[in-house]
Scaffold this active site. Structure first.
Site, PDB file in Angstrom:
ATOM      1  N   ARG A 174      41.713  51.060  44.484  1.00  0.00           N
ATOM      2  CA  ARG A 174      40.819  51.966  43.760  1.00  0.00           C
ATOM      3  C   ARG A 174      40.183  52.989  44.705  1.00  0.00           C
ATOM      4  O   ARG A 174      39.045  53.413  44.508  1.00  0.00           O
ATOM      5  CB  ARG A 174      39.733  51.213  43.000  1.00  0.00           C
ATOM      6  CG  ARG A 174      40.244  50.101  42.107  1.00  0.00           C
ATOM      7  CD  ARG A 174      41.293  50.565  41.112  1.00  0.00           C
ATOM      8  NE  ARG A 174      41.708  49.475  40.239  1.00  0.00           N
ATOM      9  CZ  ARG A 174      42.721  49.534  39.368  1.00  0.00           C
ATOM     10  NH1 ARG A 174      43.434  50.655  39.276  1.00  0.00           N
ATOM     11  NH2 ARG A 174      43.021  48.516  38.602  1.00  0.00           N
ATOM     12  N   GLU A 297      40.485  37.147  38.047  1.00  0.00           N
ATOM     13  CA  GLU A 297      41.724  37.906  38.226  1.00  0.00           C
ATOM     14  C   GLU A 297      42.691  37.197  39.169  1.00  0.00           C
ATOM     15  O   GLU A 297      43.343  37.804  40.017  1.00  0.00           O
ATOM     16  CB  GLU A 297      41.412  39.319  38.738  1.00  0.00           C
ATOM     17  CG  GLU A 297      40.585  40.134  37.763  1.00  0.00           C
ATOM     18  CD  GLU A 297      40.316  41.542  38.236  1.00  0.00           C
ATOM     19  OE1 GLU A 297      40.444  42.474  37.429  1.00  0.00           O
ATOM     20  OE2 GLU A 297      39.974  41.712  39.427  1.00  0.00           O
ATOM     21  N   ARG A 342      35.087  39.602  26.118  1.00  0.00           N
ATOM     22  CA  ARG A 342      35.003  39.626  27.580  1.00  0.00           C
ATOM     23  C   ARG A 342      33.589  39.915  28.054  1.00  0.00           C
ATOM     24  O   ARG A 342      33.174  39.467  29.134  1.00  0.00           O
ATOM     25  CB  ARG A 342      35.938  40.705  28.132  1.00  0.00           C
ATOM     26  CG  ARG A 342      37.049  40.269  29.070  1.00  0.00           C
ATOM     27  CD  ARG A 342      36.673  40.014  30.489  1.00  0.00           C
ATOM     28  NE  ARG A 342      36.172  41.183  31.189  1.00  0.00           N
ATOM     29  CZ  ARG A 342      36.901  42.183  31.615  1.00  0.00           C
ATOM     30  NH1 ARG A 342      38.191  42.215  31.345  1.00  0.00           N
ATOM     31  NH2 ARG A 342      36.360  43.175  32.284  1.00  0.00           N
ATOM     32  N   LYS A 366      27.726  43.258  38.289  1.00  0.00           N
ATOM     33  CA  LYS A 366      28.060  44.642  37.975  1.00  0.00           C
ATOM     34  C   LYS A 366      27.004  45.245  37.052  1.00  0.00           C
ATOM     35  O   LYS A 366      26.301  44.540  36.316  1.00  0.00           O
ATOM     36  CB  LYS A 366      29.432  44.728  37.318  1.00  0.00           C
ATOM     37  CG  LYS A 366      30.579  44.471  38.278  1.00  0.00           C
ATOM     38  CD  LYS A 366      31.934  44.780  37.644  1.00  0.00           C
ATOM     39  CE  LYS A 366      33.059  44.594  38.650  1.00  0.00           C
ATOM     40  NZ  LYS A 366      34.382  44.975  38.111  1.00  0.00           N
ATOM     41  N   ASP A 371      33.283  46.566  33.006  1.00  0.00           N
ATOM     42  CA  ASP A 371      33.907  46.897  34.283  1.00  0.00           C
ATOM     43  C   ASP A 371      33.725  48.370  34.621  1.00  0.00           C
ATOM     44  O   ASP A 371      34.671  49.147  34.493  1.00  0.00           O
ATOM     45  CB  ASP A 371      35.402  46.546  34.238  1.00  0.00           C
ATOM     46  CG  ASP A 371      36.083  46.676  35.587  1.00  0.00           C
ATOM     47  OD1 ASP A 371      35.376  46.715  36.605  1.00  0.00           O
ATOM     48  OD2 ASP A 371      37.314  46.741  35.624  1.00  0.00           O
ATOM     49  N   GLU A 393      25.731  45.635  41.514  1.00  0.00           N
ATOM     50  CA  GLU A 393      26.975  46.213  42.022  1.00  0.00           C
ATOM     51  C   GLU A 393      27.350  47.414  41.167  1.00  0.00           C
ATOM     52  O   GLU A 393      27.514  47.294  39.950  1.00  0.00           O
ATOM     53  CB  GLU A 393      28.106  45.182  42.001  1.00  0.00           C
ATOM     54  CG  GLU A 393      29.432  45.723  42.509  1.00  0.00           C
ATOM     55  CD  GLU A 393      30.556  44.696  42.469  1.00  0.00           C
ATOM     56  OE1 GLU A 393      31.734  45.095  42.483  1.00  0.00           O
ATOM     57  OE2 GLU A 393      30.265  43.480  42.402  1.00  0.00           O
ATOM     58  N   GLU A 399      36.799  54.847  39.529  1.00  0.00           N
ATOM     59  CA  GLU A 399      38.019  54.265  38.975  1.00  0.00           C
ATOM     60  C   GLU A 399      38.234  54.636  37.517  1.00  0.00           C
ATOM     61  O   GLU A 399      39.368  54.852  37.086  1.00  0.00           O
ATOM     62  CB  GLU A 399      37.942  52.740  39.128  1.00  0.00           C
ATOM     63  CG  GLU A 399      39.081  51.978  38.497  1.00  0.00           C
ATOM     64  CD  GLU A 399      38.898  50.473  38.600  1.00  0.00           C
ATOM     65  OE1 GLU A 399      39.697  49.737  37.992  1.00  0.00           O
ATOM     66  OE2 GLU A 399      37.945  50.028  39.280  1.00  0.00           O
TER      67      GLU A 399
END
Length: 717
Positions: A174, A297, A342, A366, A371, A393, A399
């Site tokens: 990224r 992930e 999610r 985050k 995301d 974060e 991205e």
């Protein structure tokens, strides 16, 4: 002195100098500052003292047109005095007054000492003096008055860290600014001067930590040869107050240590991590600690052994604790099974662990629950874990916001989440108030601009300033950056700041308006992909998130749907769950809404959605027009390079103006692509005609769906 060497050269305006250009000020202003500052009295006995002294000389020489007079003690009528109570007798009387500033804080003050007019840059520790020097140089660059100067600054947030998603082969995940900044092959012997310039840039913002490697970590990062390389970088960074951290792969005891397990409760695993910590600190005495991505992930983690995130984090925390290190444990997790929503997963996995972590564990969360989308609500873990230190974060690299080519200033996005009211304990409590740290996923690489474009530098800058003080204004930060990066001329600063402040909303409009999210193409996230379906996981598709059908669009996260709203405090949940109260920018995040739902504009939802997509395109066109108005004057295209100074008033130097103009053309083309492809797709779902005055997409939907970009930047090799 790498940056100083650039001033006045053919590369003077290629972006390498960042916001530390130190170009000559207007003659009258420079003369006034020279008089007010006088001689410089500064210690040079430690590496950090020398860094502060050298930065001041570099800055004053560039800004004021000549090197300052350096003295061992104040002798003239005016003096600029740097130091701590330990390093300067002139500053020792202020010892008690500075007690509340902490180790990183500083005092800038104009006062009189011994009948002399003195400007103090004073702190309890050397690093505070360095931070104070950068603050003073910012004031000079922006033309601020030094009369009656009185500044007391201390960071509001303890850990202010950049996360580099750099792999050992030089690829940056990224990343949109070239290869990795770290040349692992030539380390530790060759310490590129660019590493020092990187450290200077971070110190100018008060950033005090760097995670060198990708969160999708290789165990080799902890091998002895790579620890020697990390130690060399730590040596370069140390004078600038920057600690080195490493992303740790949870399975390293197996891959490096030959163990059969990485179970956090296994005594042999615990011993391996203690020994590894001892080895690291023997090489890097001020090593900051580990950043860990686990059970997300496909990354290994404690859940592989039936253990909790707390078990895994505490394993590493216990190994680091004797040395003063911390564990930054990421809360970005995927379950093996696709959840109903999610957005609920991190809260579900971590909320029950509040209070279960060691004191030196910081949970890195985050900004939003999905995301790094162009817009998300704040993450529900903020305000929900009072017994666990939390770290925000954010993603500096864009991205999901057009990579390096789209002009998108992220200051408003950062400010939006920091000032979000979590209603913790039933009263106003902002996200900013809950933070022990801030982490920014960096977009810093080998490109001469460092970040892939001139305006992306502003996002690095804004992150650092807000990490120091999360209550600052994104607009004020943009004004400082524009003045230092381009020109302090108000005719330049004002239009640039207006562009910057509108740019985030523009990208939201042409990509994901009204609370839509994750509509990007699969994998590389380049370009629109609202039709993306199928594949190994439903939550890796766009249709999972927008849920558009013939009747309406949006993800129902109320009690009738996934009930994600229940993860927020009751007052926040009630607002988000109520169709009449939810902010329109988050409407489709929390609600599945009929196409004919009446919006605040009076238009039905379908018409409003199409209008927002078109508005985003027009906003980019407006940025183009603003930037064109700042073009260099004919016959003076190279004036700034020739003079080694700022361009003519009301204009931008030719080199940077041309590149930004070219990138705005790319942005307009891609914004139009986003608008046309998205409108074509959602029209195929809604079956509704375009509102009057809205242009039909120039291609059928099948054309947009067929576009492929297997070599999009930032992903793959």
């Amino acid at each position: 002195m790498a940056l100083l060497a650039c001033t006045g050269s053919a590369h003077a305006e290629d972006g390498y100098a960042l916001w530390m250009r130190y170009v000559p000020l207007a003659p009258a202003l420079a003369a006034d500052y020279r008089t007010q500052l006088g001689e410089v009295v500064a210690p040079d006995q430690t590496p950090t003292q020398r860094a502060a002294r050298e930065e001041l000389v570099r800055g004053l020489t560039g800004l004021l047109g000549r090197a300052p007079r350096m003295q061992a003690a104040a002798a003239g009528d005016h003096a600029l005095v740097l130091g701590t109570p330990q390093s300067s007798a002139l500053i020792a009387p202020f010892r008690d007054e500075m007690a509340s500033l902490g180790d990183d804080g500083y005092l800038l003050r104009r006062t009189r000492i011994g009948g002399r007019d003195v400007l103090l840059v004073a702190a309890r520790q050397d690093i505070g003096v360095l931070y104070g020097v950068f603050h003073l140089l910012r004031l000079l660059q922006t033309g601020a008055s030094l009369n009656a100067l009185e500044v007391r600054e201390s960071p509001r947030v303890r850990l202010r860290v950049l996360n580099h998603w750099d792999n050992l082969d030089g690829h940056v995940e990224r990343g949109y600014a070239g290869r990795s900044l770290w040349d692992w092959q030539t380390l530790p012997e060759w310490r590129d001067p660019r590493y020092t310039d990187y450290a200077r840039a971070n110190a100018s913002l008060g950033i005090n930590g760097t995670v060198l490697n990708n969160v999708n970590a290789s165990a080799q990062s902890l091998a002895p040869d790579y620890l020697a390389k990390a130690a060399a970088l730590a040596d370069v960074f140390r004078p600038y107050g920057i600690r080195v951290y490493l992303s740790a792969r949870f399975s390293a005891p197996i891959e490096l240590g030959g163990l059969k397990t990485a179970d956090p409760l296994d005594p042999n695993v615990q011993r391996w991590w203690r020994d590894k910590a001892d080895e690291i600190y023997a090489r890097i005495p001020d090593f900051g600690g580990f950043l860990v991505k686990a059970n997300s992930e496909g990354q290994p983690g404690p859940q592989d052994y039936g253990r909790t995130h707390a078990d895994g984090a505490n394993l590493l925390a216990d190994a680091l604790a004797p040395h003063g290190g911390v564990v930054m444990w990421r809360a970005f997790v995927y379950a093996h099974e696709v959840p109903a929503d999610r957005a609920t997963q991190a809260y579900t996995e971590f909320f029950g662990l509040d209070g279960a972590f060691r004191p030196n564990v910081i949970l890195q969360v985050k900004n939003g629950p999905i995301d790094f989308q162009p817009r998300e609500p704040f993450h529900p873990l903020f305000g929900a874990m009072p017994r666990t230190p939390l770290m925000l974060e954010v993603q500096i690299t864009k991205e999901y916001l057009g990579f390096a080519t789209h002009l998108v200033y992220l200051g408003p996005l950062f400010e939006e989440v920091l000032q979000s009211d979590t209603r913790a304990r039933g009263e106003r409590a902002t996200v900013a108030q809950s933070l022990a740290g801030m982490a920014g996923v960096a977009n810093i690489g080998s490109d001469r601009t460092w970040s892939g474009s001139h305006f992306d530098q502003a996002n690095w800058y804004a992150f650092g300033r807000l990490a120091w003080n999360p209550d600052q204004s994104a607009r004020d930060i943009a004004a400082d950056w524009a003045a230092m990066t381009f020109s302090p001329d108000p005719e330049v600063v004002a239009p640039i700041v207006d562009m910057m402040m509108a740019s985030r909303e523009a990208v939201v409009n042409y990509m994901t308006p009204l609370g839509l999210h994750h509509l990007m193409a699969r994998g590389h996230h380049y370009g629109p992909g609202p039709w993306v379906d199928g594949g190994p996981r439903a939550d890796w598709t766009a249709v999972y998130y927008h849920r558009a059908d013939r009747d309406g669009i949006g993800f129902d996260r109320t009690a009738r749907g996934s009930n994600a709203v229940a993860q927020y405090a009751p007052e926040v949940a009630a607002k988000y769950a109520d169709l009449a109260q939810v902010p329109e920018p988050l409407l489709l995040w929390f609600h599945h809404v009929p196409w004919d739902h009446r919006m605040a504009s009076g238009r039905p939802l379908w018409d409003e959605l199409v209008a927002r997509y078109s508005l985003g395109v027009r906003q980019v066109q407006a940025m183009q027009a603003t930037w064109a108005s700042l073009a260099p004057l004919p016959g003076n295209a190279n004036a700034s390079v020739e003079r080694g100074s700022a361009p003519l008033l009301g204009s931008i130097d030719a080199q940077r103006h041309e590149q930004v103009a070219a990138y705005l053309k790319i942005q307009l083309r891609e914004a139009q692509w986003w608008r046309d492809a998205s409108v074509a797709y959602f029209q195929s779902i809604s079956g509704r005609p375009l509102p009057p005055g809205e242009a039909t997409p120039p291609h059928p939907l099948a054309y947009y769906e067929a576009l492929q970009y297997p070599s999009a930047p930032g992903d793959g090799r």
